[in-house]
Design an enzyme around this catalytic site. Structure first.
Site: not given
Ligand SMILES: NC(=O)c1ccc[n+]([C@@H]2O[C@H](COP(=O)([O-])OP(=O)(O)OC[C@H]3O[C@@H](n4cnc5c(N)ncnc54)[C@H](OP(=O)(O)O)[C@@H]3O)[C@@H](O)[C@H]2O)c1
Length: 292
Positions: A10, A12, A60, A101, A125, A129
């Site tokens: 992902g 992060l 997530a 988050t 969401y 979380k």
């Molecule tokens: N993006 C934002 O602006 C934001 C803001 C606040 C908080 N966050 C938090 O930051 C964290 C990382 O976000 P990110 O932006 O890095 O997101 P991302 O690029 O979508 O990465 C999330 C990762 O989690 C994996 N995943 C999803 N469902 C899963 C499951 N059931 N079992 C195992 N792996 C799973 C995904 O794999 P697949 O894609 O292959 O399913 C992906 O590799 C999350 O906890 C999110 O809630 C994000």
């Protein structure tokens, strides 16, 4: 340390794995394909096979509209998934860093939220979380629950179709003469690389607990777009969206700025103003596309 990173491909997760590896730790990245966190039958053997001292859970289900449409799945991943990881790490005596988050807050405070402020999520969401936070805090005493906000990084955000806000704005600026961006939603844009370095810092401490981890300051999405165009010298007409012009399909906090109060109180905070993080990201991006 032996470290496992969940959500390793992902946005992060990749930076987290790289930051710990750069410090000489033995990092095993676990992708969704390798471990489905909803399932304890998948989580337990995967972590037992590695026997990590630290697990970082970045995985997530965080597409806000999709979570709203499928609350059961959102809870299965963000709630039960977090519980599974908390139980498995606790059984192994491992420390858990769990990513959460700013969307646990409702935005009514209108000034930066500290860790002791009462969460009140507005959507599925945020609720799921928050349930994940409760599971982690209740199950594994060696936890860091780390809330982040409006993150962007060099690696694509998988849940959001690849483009982070910065890349989306730059792409649209080439396709349209005018861009209209909301000016009534306030966040703190934070580079994932900085969060990853902060997690390395935090992991060296024994001050377990709940942490806010964002860059310093805040801006509206309009102000962020303006800064992106100014720093890159992009010429495009940028206008503030009229109130209600882009009605949100799902309620979101209008103000989800976080204060890194716990990090600061322990002299652990490494974050710089959001403009500095953005400038560095854009410089690196420019260097990558400009042949030397
Ligand atoms: N993006 C934002 O602006 C934001 C803001 C606040 C908080 N966050 C938090 O930051 C964290 C990382 O976000 P990110 O932006 O890095 O997101 P991302 O690029 O979508 O990465 C999330 C990762 O989690 C994996 N995943 C999803 N469902 C899963 C499951 N059931 N079992 C195992 N792996 C799973 C995904 O794999 P697949 O894609 O292959 O399913 C992906 O590799 C999350 O906890 C999110 O809630 C994000």
């Amino acid at each position: 340390m032996k470290i496992a990173v969940l959500g390793a491909n992902g946005q992060l997760g990749r930076d987290v794995a790289a930051a710990f590896a750069a410090e000489g730790h033995a990092v095993t990245g676990l992708t969704h394909e390798q471990v489905e966190i909803e399932s304890m039958e998948a989580v337990k053997p995967a972590l037992e096979g590695i026997r990590p001292e630290l697990v970082v859970n970045t995985a997530a289900f965080h597409h806000v509209e999709k979570c709203e449409a499928d609350p059961a799945r959102a809870f299965a991943v963000n709630g039960i998934g977090a519980r599974n990881v908390a139980q498995a790490t606790d059984a192994l005596g491992a420390t858990l860093i769990h990513i959460s988050t700013d969307y646990v807050f409702d935005g009514m405070k209108q000034e930066p939220y500290a860790e002791e402020d009462q969460p009140r999520p507005l959507n599925v969401y945020g609720n799921t979380k928050l349930s994940g936070e409760h599971f982690v805090r209740g199950i594994n005493p060696r936890h860091f629950v780390v809330r982040v906000s409006a993150i962007y990084g060099e690696n694509p955000c998988r849940a959001k179709g690849g483009l982070n806000f910065v890349e989306l704005m730059l792409k649209l600026s080439h396709e349209r003469e005018e861009l209209r961006v909301v000016d009534d939603e306030f966040v703190t844009p934070t580079p994932t690389a900085q969060i990853a370095r902060q997690l390395v810092e935090l992991s060296g401490s024994r001050h377990y607990g709940l942490y806010h981890a964002t860059a310093e300051g805040s801006c509206s999405w309009f102000e962020l777009a303006a800064a992106i165009f100014e720093m890159t010298g992009t010429r495009v007409r940028l206008e503030r969206a009229r109130p209600g012009e882009f009605p949100a399909k799902v309620p979101r906090p209008k103000y989800s700025v976080l204060e890194n109060k716990a990090l600061k109180s322990r002299s652990l905070n490494i974050f710089t103003p959001w403009q500095e993080g953005l400038a560095k990201y854009l410089e690196k991006r420019e260097a990558a596309v400009t042949p030397s």
